[in-house]
Design an enzyme around this catalytic site. Structure first.
Site, PDB file in Angstrom:
ATOM      1  CG  ASP A  52      33.232  36.531  43.160  1.00  0.00           C
ATOM      2  OD1 ASP A  52      33.667  36.573  41.982  1.00  0.00           O
ATOM      3  OD2 ASP A  52      33.395  35.546  43.914  1.00  0.00           O
ATOM      4  CG  HIS A  71      32.453  32.578  38.064  1.00  0.00           C
ATOM      5  ND1 HIS A  71      33.584  31.844  37.767  1.00  0.00           N
ATOM      6  CD2 HIS A  71      32.825  33.418  39.065  1.00  0.00           C
ATOM      7  CE1 HIS A  71      34.587  32.232  38.529  1.00  0.00           C
ATOM      8  NE2 HIS A  71      34.157  33.180  39.336  1.00  0.00           N
ATOM      9  CG  ASP A  99      37.828  35.004  39.436  1.00  0.00           C
ATOM     10  OD1 ASP A  99      37.611  35.311  40.614  1.00  0.00           O
ATOM     11  OD2 ASP A  99      36.934  34.682  38.647  1.00  0.00           O
ATOM     12  CG  ASP A 111      38.363  47.168  52.321  1.00  0.00           C
ATOM     13  OD1 ASP A 111      38.952  46.955  53.387  1.00  0.00           O
ATOM     14  OD2 ASP A 111      37.313  46.576  51.974  1.00  0.00           O
ATOM     15  N   GLY A 112      36.465  46.996  49.251  1.00  0.00           N
ATOM     16  CA  GLY A 112      35.046  47.101  48.904  1.00  0.00           C
ATOM     17  C   GLY A 112      34.214  47.669  50.037  1.00  0.00           C
TER      18      GLY A 112
HETATM   19  N1  SAM Z   1      35.465  34.169  41.793  1.00  0.00           N
HETATM   20  C1  SAM Z   1      36.188  33.437  42.794  1.00  0.00           C
HETATM   21  C2  SAM Z   1      35.784  31.990  42.815  1.00  0.00           C
HETATM   22  O1  SAM Z   1      35.388  31.475  41.771  1.00  0.00           O
HETATM   23  O2  SAM Z   1      35.873  31.406  43.911  1.00  0.00           O
HETATM   24  C3  SAM Z   1      35.921  34.016  44.164  1.00  0.00           C
HETATM   25  C4  SAM Z   1      37.068  34.508  44.849  1.00  0.00           C
HETATM   26  S1  SAM Z   1      37.771  35.943  44.187  1.00  0.00           S
HETATM   27  C5  SAM Z   1      39.270  35.394  43.656  1.00  0.00           C
HETATM   28  C6  SAM Z   1      38.009  36.786  45.690  1.00  0.00           C
HETATM   29  C7  SAM Z   1      38.525  38.177  45.448  1.00  0.00           C
HETATM   30  O3  SAM Z   1      38.057  39.043  46.468  1.00  0.00           O
HETATM   31  C8  SAM Z   1      40.046  38.275  45.445  1.00  0.00           C
HETATM   32  O4  SAM Z   1      40.473  38.707  44.173  1.00  0.00           O
HETATM   33  C9  SAM Z   1      40.361  39.296  46.555  1.00  0.00           C
HETATM   34  O5  SAM Z   1      41.439  40.143  46.200  1.00  0.00           O
HETATM   35  C10 SAM Z   1      39.049  40.055  46.642  1.00  0.00           C
HETATM   36  N2  SAM Z   1      38.799  40.693  47.940  1.00  0.00           N
HETATM   37  C11 SAM Z   1      38.950  40.144  49.170  1.00  0.00           C
HETATM   38  N3  SAM Z   1      38.604  41.044  50.123  1.00  0.00           N
HETATM   39  C12 SAM Z   1      38.217  42.184  49.463  1.00  0.00           C
HETATM   40  C13 SAM Z   1      37.747  43.457  49.891  1.00  0.00           C
HETATM   41  N4  SAM Z   1      37.599  43.736  51.208  1.00  0.00           N
HETATM   42  N5  SAM Z   1      37.431  44.378  48.945  1.00  0.00           N
HETATM   43  C14 SAM Z   1      37.579  44.098  47.624  1.00  0.00           C
HETATM   44  N6  SAM Z   1      38.029  42.904  47.146  1.00  0.00           N
HETATM   45  C15 SAM Z   1      38.340  41.962  48.072  1.00  0.00           C
END
Ligand code: SAM
Length: 289
Positions: free
Chosen positions: A164, A71, A95, A146-147
């Site tokens: 992220d 992070h 997270d 969805d981003g």
């Molecule tokens: N901060 C984390 C780490 O330390 O590895 C990185 C992973 S984070 C948990 C990944 C997040 O991206 C998840 O919460 C997932 O729900 C989100 N995510 C995946 N695809 C996405 C999308 N298309 N739009 C928005 N969020 C998305």
């Protein structure tokens, strides 16, 4: 050695490929949460080597022992290069670790868009060490969509966009695609910057492909090399991209000066200007042609 009674979590190497030719296992010493949302399988467990471990779709996302590396390195290089980001967007990051680090730059507004509401719910409950209360900050707005779609709705609005997501599988795949990178470019102000979690340097096609796609969109793109002990996939790559300033020309003395102004009272355990510069040194074998 493994015994019948013990429970293990096994992750295949170079996450996202999951070819199963090489497995890394973590002993599950205490199962904290196991569930499934509309988008992904979720697992949280305690392990005496890594602390609490968070897994999505069978890939380690973070561990209590080393999430600060991820992070801090995803956030501070771009935000210090920018010199005063006020409007920040985080895609993914449910997270809360990236959000926690962004708030240290005292922005006016942070929007976090994570497709999966359940990630934030379990993170708040079982991973308090990542957000550390960041979701309660009045400047933060959380959306669940969805981003890829969200990105299209903003033009020249953000100073910083941080991607992220997870590995290029499932819902995260869209966050590695060329049209999405153009949408980010359009959503950024004229001097805007973006930061991207990419993946393991072992995954050459991913690194080379991401870099060349970003270079087609942004005038300046730099790579950062870091090691996440809990990822078991060797050196890891983040990228930063800028619409205006040459990220490669940010000098160590300039960075040290900004860092002195930024740092008071900020608890950083991994990032500092020397680490910023050292992380840009990429071994010949990993350099993008
Ligand atoms: N901060 C984390 C780490 O330390 O590895 C990185 C992973 S984070 C948990 C990944 C997040 O991206 C998840 O919460 C997932 O729900 C989100 N995510 C995946 N695809 C996405 C999308 N298309 N739009 C928005 N969020 C998305």
């Amino acid at each position: 050695m493994k015994t019948k009674k013990q429970k293990w979590f096994s992750e295949s190497t170079v996450p996202g490929k999951r070819d199963g030719k090489m497995i890394h296992s973590f002993l599950i010493e205490n199962l904290v949460y196991k569930g499934k949302s509309r988008y992904q399988d979720m697992l949280i467990f305690d392990n005496s080597v890594y602390g609490r471990v968070f897994v999505l779709d069978n890939i380690v996302q973070l561990s209590e022992s080393d999430e600060f590396i991820y992070h801090e390195m995803l956030v501070h290089p771009a935000l210090l290069a920018h010199r005063g980001p006020k409007k920040i967007l985080i895609i993914g990051g449910g997270d809360g670790g990236t959000l926690r680090e962004c708030l240290k730059h005292d922005p006016e507004e942070v929007i976090l868009v994570d497709i999966d509401k359940q990630v934030l719910e379990i993170a708040r409950r079982y991973l308090p060490f990542t957000s550390q209360g960041a979701f309660k900050d009045k400047r933060v707005r959380v959306l669940h969509e969805d981003g890829k779609n969200f990105m299209k709705r903003y033009k020249e609005y953000f100073d910083i966009v941080i991607i992220d997501g997870g590995d290029p599988i499932g819902p995260s795949l869209a966050l590695f695609e060329y049209p999405f990178y153009w949408d980010i470019f359009e959503a950024l102000k004229k001097d805007g910057m973006a930061a991207f979690q990419i993946g393991s340097f072992l995954d050459t096609p991913l690194i080379q492909g991401s870099f060349s796609k970003l270079r087609k969109v942004f005038p300046s793109v730099v790579m950062f090399r870091l090691t996440m002990p809990s990822y078991h996939c060797g050196d890891y790559c983040f990228m930063a991209a800028s619409k205006k300033i040459d990220l490669g020309a940010v000098s160590l003395p300039a960075l040290k000066k900004r860092f002195q102004a930024f740092k008071p009272g900020k608890a950083l355990k991994y990032y500092d200007p020397c680490m910023d510069q050292a992380s840009r040194v990429i071994p010949p074998a990993f350099r993008v042609k």
